[in-house]
Design an enzyme around this catalytic site. Structure first.
Site, PDB file in Angstrom:
ATOM      1  N   GLU A   1      26.639   4.552 -26.212  1.00 46.13           N
ATOM      2  CA  GLU A   1      27.401   3.748 -25.499  1.00 46.13           C
ATOM      3  C   GLU A   1      27.597   2.184 -25.608  1.00 46.13           C
ATOM      4  OE1 GLU A   1      25.977   3.970 -21.354  1.00 46.13           O
ATOM      5  OE2 GLU A   1      25.706   6.230 -21.564  1.00 46.13           O
TER       6      GLU A   1
ATOM      7  N   HIS B   1      18.614  11.499 -12.669  1.00 43.94           N
ATOM      8  CA  HIS B   1      17.588  11.967 -13.403  1.00 43.94           C
ATOM      9  C   HIS B   1      16.389  11.842 -12.831  1.00 43.94           C
ATOM     10  CE1 HIS B   1      20.153  13.374 -16.872  1.00 43.94           C
ATOM     11  NE2 HIS B   1      20.586  11.966 -17.133  1.00 43.94           N
TER      12      HIS B   1
ATOM     13  N   GLU C   1      16.545  14.508 -22.250  1.00 42.58           N
ATOM     14  CA  GLU C   1      17.491  15.290 -22.927  1.00 42.58           C
ATOM     15  C   GLU C   1      17.317  15.288 -24.395  1.00 42.58           C
ATOM     16  OE1 GLU C   1      21.406  14.053 -21.875  1.00 42.58           O
ATOM     17  OE2 GLU C   1      21.157  14.778 -19.929  1.00 42.58           O
TER      18      GLU C   1
ATOM     19  N   HIS D   1      15.870   8.845 -20.887  1.00 45.27           N
ATOM     20  CA  HIS D   1      17.087   9.635 -20.967  1.00 45.27           C
ATOM     21  C   HIS D   1      16.903  10.575 -22.071  1.00 45.27           C
ATOM     22  CE1 HIS D   1      20.950  10.974 -21.507  1.00 45.27           C
ATOM     23  NE2 HIS D   1      21.114  10.738 -20.031  1.00 45.27           N
TER      24      HIS D   1
ATOM     25  N   VAL E   1      17.877   2.520 -14.091  1.00 41.98           N
ATOM     26  CA  VAL E   1      18.234   2.748 -12.664  1.00 41.98           C
ATOM     27  C   VAL E   1      17.404   3.978 -12.203  1.00 41.98           C
ATOM     28  CG1 VAL E   1      20.516   1.852 -12.558  1.00 41.98           C
ATOM     29  CG2 VAL E   1      20.042   4.153 -12.943  1.00 41.98           C
TER      30      VAL E   1
END
Length: 330
Positions: free
Chosen positions: A157, A277, A245, A214, A273
């Site tokens: 990202e 998830h 993941e 994540h 945040v």
């Protein structure tokens, strides 16, 4: 006899027509029936979000105002449709930047179009995507643009943001991209100190404190192993880092916890945040959630639905990264 023959012929013709009709309209398969009866798909990544009280969107500031002057600090986040978490985490970071840099107009951009669309449809709140935010800055006559991401690491990202920003190089006099949260060794040490301080009340020697990140297929996934080492070097032997993941997985974390003499487990997201998830993959009731996995192994589990962006030391670190970006302009 003639009447009987006529009746038999009529019955044969009707049977033939019925067979033809059956061939032209084959029976539905179980799959097609399920597809017809299935509810409309929710936005990916937020599919179970409506099971929770996500908060009042009207309390959040989307920071998409115009008429902002020549200096803009654009804060780019992935985003979340959990309203309270968005206000306390992303909004908390934006607020800290706004306080630290009163001569700069702080604005918001999200990278997830799915979340942007979902929040707009559900709550009527309009949040710019990155392209819209950059177009808005150009239209507002911004000359100096500092883009500070709230990303945890320099992953896919961050690279995509860097690429998109490069296409706007001619739209501003000066443009600079700030660093993500975990960049330098000092960043790792300070984030480790922040999460340890935030969970000190649970640090009783009988509780394993597990953080769920994540995870990514990018090389930057190594930040999780590095954070684990930093915590170990600080003597925080009851702190564990995993991902939802990638690696380490929940099974890896469970195996590490089982090697200790713990009675309880605390779960908290290692994410900016506390969104989908955190609420589902970590604290949900599904059998494969982290909560269910650890409860199934016999531990008493406490879930802390708090994003890193709520912590003041994390907000301060983003302020320092933005300051470094501003200083680089000179």
């Amino acid at each position: 006899m003639k009447k009987l023959i006529v009746c038999l012929l009529a019955l044969a013709m009707l049977a033939s027509l019925a067979a033809c009709a059956k061939e032209e309209a084959p029976a539905q398969s179980a799959d097609s029936k399920e597809q017809q009866n299935a509810p409309a798909a929710e936005p990916q990544g937020e599919e179970d979000e409506e099971n929770y009280a996500t908060g009042d969107a009207s309390l959040d500031n989307p920071r998409n105002q115009d008429g902002i002057g020549e200096n803009e600090l654009l804060v780019v986040s992935f985003g979340t449709s959990f309203n309270d978490s968005r206000r306390l985490t992303v909004g908390g970071i934006e607020g800290a930047l706004e306080k630290a840099f009163p001569d700069w107009s702080v604005r918001r951009g999200f990278t997830s179009q799915i979340i942007i669309d979902h929040v707009k449809a559900r709550d009527g709140e309009v949040i710019d995507n990155v392209g819209e935010a950059l177009d808005r800055a150009a239209a507002n006559g911004v000359k100096t643009l500092v883009v500070q991401p709230t990303h945890l690491m320099n992953g896919f990202e961050y690279t995509d943001l860097e690429t998109e920003l490069a296409t706007y190089a001619d739209s501003f006099d000066k443009v600079v991209l700030g660093a993500p949260l975990l960049t330098s060794d000092d960043d790792f040490n300070r984030v480790a100190d922040a999460i340890v301080a935030a969970t000190k009340e649970y640090d009783d020697g009988e509780t394993a404190i597990c953080f769920m990140g994540h995870g990514t297929e990018a090389d930057s996934n190594a930040v999780y192993a590095k954070m684990q080492k930093v915590l170990a070097d600080k003597g925080c032997a009851n702190y564990y880092i995993g991902t939802v993941e990638a690696e380490p997985s929940v099974d890896d974390v469970l195996a590490a916890v089982k090697a200790g003499n713990y009675k309880r487990v605390v779960l908290e997201p290692l994410m900016i945040v506390a969104g989908d998830h955190a609420n589902n993959d970590m604290a949900g009731d599904e059998e494969d959630s982290w909560k269910s996995v650890f409860e199934g192994a016999g531990y008493e589990v406490t879930c802390l639905l708090r994003g890193l962006g709520e912590l003041e030391p994390i907000q301060k670190l983003f302020v320092e990264h933005a300051q470094a970006a501003i200083d680089s302009l000179n």
